[in-house]
Design a protein around this motif. Structure first.
Motif, PDB file in Angstrom:
ATOM      1  N   GLU A   9       0.989  -1.180  -0.034  1.00 20.21           N
ATOM      2  CA  GLU A   9      -0.091   0.020   0.013  1.00 20.21           C
ATOM      3  C   GLU A   9       0.781   1.175   0.008  1.00 20.21           C
ATOM      4  OE1 GLU A   9      -2.032  -3.427   0.696  1.00 20.21           O
ATOM      5  OE2 GLU A   9      -0.473  -2.891   1.986  1.00 20.21           O
ATOM      6  N   GLU A  10       2.086   1.247   0.629  1.00 18.38           N
ATOM      7  CA  GLU A  10       2.752   2.371   0.741  1.00 18.38           C
ATOM      8  C   GLU A  10       3.623   2.536  -0.633  1.00 18.38           C
ATOM      9  OE1 GLU A  10       6.188   3.374   4.016  1.00 18.38           O
ATOM     10  OE2 GLU A  10       6.949   1.901   2.693  1.00 18.38           O
ATOM     11  N   LEU A  11       3.762   1.567  -1.178  1.00 14.58           N
ATOM     12  CA  LEU A  11       4.528   1.763  -2.735  1.00 14.58           C
ATOM     13  C   LEU A  11       3.295   2.130  -3.769  1.00 14.58           C
ATOM     14  CD1 LEU A  11       6.667  -1.598  -2.833  1.00 14.58           C
ATOM     15  CD2 LEU A  11       7.187   0.745  -2.320  1.00 14.58           C
ATOM     16  N   ILE A  12       1.980   1.677  -3.494  1.00 14.74           N
ATOM     17  CA  ILE A  12       1.052   2.169  -4.298  1.00 14.74           C
ATOM     18  C   ILE A  12       0.865   3.835  -4.222  1.00 14.74           C
ATOM     19  CG2 ILE A  12      -1.612   1.867  -4.748  1.00 14.74           C
ATOM     20  CD1 ILE A  12      -1.198  -0.984  -4.304  1.00 14.74           C
ATOM     21  N   LYS A  26      -6.290   5.564 -13.115  1.00 15.27           N
ATOM     22  CA  LYS A  26      -7.011   4.282 -14.144  1.00 15.27           C
ATOM     23  C   LYS A  26      -6.534   2.875 -13.854  1.00 15.27           C
ATOM     24  CE  LYS A  26      -7.063   7.569 -18.041  1.00 15.27           C
ATOM     25  NZ  LYS A  26      -6.626   7.772 -19.265  1.00 15.27           N
ATOM     26  N   LEU A  27      -5.203   2.639 -13.241  1.00 17.82           N
ATOM     27  CA  LEU A  27      -5.033   1.365 -13.067  1.00 17.82           C
ATOM     28  C   LEU A  27      -5.971   0.861 -11.802  1.00 17.82           C
ATOM     29  CD1 LEU A  27      -2.893  -1.158 -12.913  1.00 17.82           C
ATOM     30  CD2 LEU A  27      -1.780  -0.146 -11.054  1.00 17.82           C
ATOM     31  N   MET A  28      -6.239   1.582 -10.882  1.00 12.97           N
ATOM     32  CA  MET A  28      -7.098   1.098  -9.874  1.00 12.97           C
ATOM     33  C   MET A  28      -8.420   0.522 -10.330  1.00 12.97           C
ATOM     34  SD  MET A  28      -6.149   3.822  -6.825  1.00 12.97           S
ATOM     35  CE  MET A  28      -4.581   4.087  -6.372  1.00 12.97           C
ATOM     36  N   HIS A  49       1.274   6.422  -6.794  1.00 15.47           N
ATOM     37  CA  HIS A  49      -0.116   7.435  -6.929  1.00 15.47           C
ATOM     38  C   HIS A  49       0.319   8.776  -7.062  1.00 15.47           C
ATOM     39  CE1 HIS A  49      -4.718   8.040  -6.796  1.00 15.47           C
ATOM     40  NE2 HIS A  49      -4.290   8.154  -7.911  1.00 15.47           N
ATOM     41  N   ALA A  50       1.042   9.387  -5.894  1.00 13.57           N
ATOM     42  CA  ALA A  50       1.444  10.703  -5.613  1.00 13.57           C
ATOM     43  C   ALA A  50       2.291  11.117  -6.736  1.00 13.57           C
ATOM     44  CB  ALA A  50       2.140  10.734  -4.224  1.00 13.57           C
ATOM     45  N   GLY A  51       3.527  10.177  -7.135  1.00 15.78           N
ATOM     46  CA  GLY A  51       4.009  10.549  -8.156  1.00 15.78           C
ATOM     47  C   GLY A  51       3.750  10.772  -9.533  1.00 15.78           C
ATOM     48  N   CYS A  52       2.740   9.757 -10.002  1.00 20.02           N
ATOM     49  CA  CYS A  52       2.006   9.895 -11.153  1.00 20.02           C
ATOM     50  C   CYS A  52       1.028  11.041 -11.437  1.00 20.02           C
ATOM     51  CB  CYS A  52       1.293   8.503 -11.410  1.00 20.02           C
ATOM     52  SG  CYS A  52       0.383   8.204 -12.900  1.00 20.02           S
ATOM     53  N   GLY A  77      -7.354  11.229 -14.444  1.00 19.22           N
ATOM     54  CA  GLY A  77      -6.713  10.589 -15.697  1.00 19.22           C
ATOM     55  C   GLY A  77      -5.325  10.003 -15.764  1.00 19.22           C
ATOM     56  N   CYS A  78      -4.698  10.323 -14.419  1.00 16.33           N
ATOM     57  CA  CYS A  78      -3.214   9.808 -14.304  1.00 16.33           C
ATOM     58  C   CYS A  78      -3.519   8.354 -14.532  1.00 16.33           C
ATOM     59  CB  CYS A  78      -2.538  10.055 -13.037  1.00 16.33           C
ATOM     60  SG  CYS A  78      -2.585   9.197 -11.776  1.00 16.33           S
ATOM     61  N   PRO A  79      -2.117   7.424 -14.853  1.00 13.40           N
ATOM     62  CA  PRO A  79      -2.475   5.955 -15.257  1.00 13.40           C
ATOM     63  C   PRO A  79      -2.490   5.405 -14.121  1.00 13.40           C
ATOM     64  CG  PRO A  79      -0.610   7.141 -16.696  1.00 13.40           C
ATOM     65  CD  PRO A  79      -1.304   8.295 -15.772  1.00 13.40           C
ATOM     66  N   VAL A  80      -1.957   5.624 -12.884  1.00 14.00           N
ATOM     67  CA  VAL A  80      -2.087   4.993 -11.580  1.00 14.00           C
ATOM     68  C   VAL A  80      -3.760   5.132 -11.012  1.00 14.00           C
ATOM     69  CG1 VAL A  80      -1.434   4.658  -9.169  1.00 14.00           C
ATOM     70  CG2 VAL A  80       0.405   5.294 -11.012  1.00 14.00           C
TER      71      VAL A  80
END
Length: 142
Positions: free
Chosen positions: A48-51, A128-130, A55-58, A123-126
């Motif tokens: 979860e920390e890595l996600i 959308k990944l969710m 998410h913050a970076g994306c 719209g950020c890819p992360v």
């Protein structure tokens, strides 16, 4: 198309075992993770920390792009993501990711900034990944 790779190795049971996560870039190299780092604030990282970091970076990059397209170049964007995992029924689910963003823009229009932030959030890819279809190849080791 760009493909990025990471891997994890887990040894032992869920509570007494431990694992290590690595990335092809070497940014993470056998970073420890385990039950305690995931559910009890123990040392090491967790999915979860890595996600949340992803998410913050994306989101920050997507917001920079959208702001630039609107004629507002940010001097700084700082985004914090809080990803929540909860026990639902018999298993666990990531139920939310909350973004908190602060942007410094020399010449900014607040209405356009908020519009850009909402567009980046969706719209950020992360993000959308969710909601993505997840595929898998699985096999047992010989």
């Amino acid at each position: 198309m760009t493909t990025k790779k990471a891997w994890a190795v887990w040894k032992g049971g869920i509570k007494d075992g431990d694992g290590a996560i690595s990335t092809e870039t070497g940014v993470l190299k056998e970073a420890p993770y385990g039950f305690k780092s995931r559910f009890e604030n123990g040392k090491g990282t967790n999915p979860e920390e890595l996600i949340a970091a992803a998410h913050a970076g994306c989101f920050s990059m997507a917001l920079s792009l959208i702001l630039g397209e609107s004629g507002m170049t940010p001097e700084r964007i700082e985004t914090h993501a809080a990803v929540t995992i909860e026990k639902i029924g018999e298993g666990f689910e990531i139920t939310s990711s909350h973004l908190t963003v602060t942007a410094k823009i020399r010449v900014a229009n607040e209405e356009k900034f908020l519009e850009a932030a909402n567009k980046a959030k969706e719209g950020c890819p992360v993000s959308k990944l969710m909601k993505a279809n997840i595929t898998m190849d699985a096999k047992l080791a010989p």
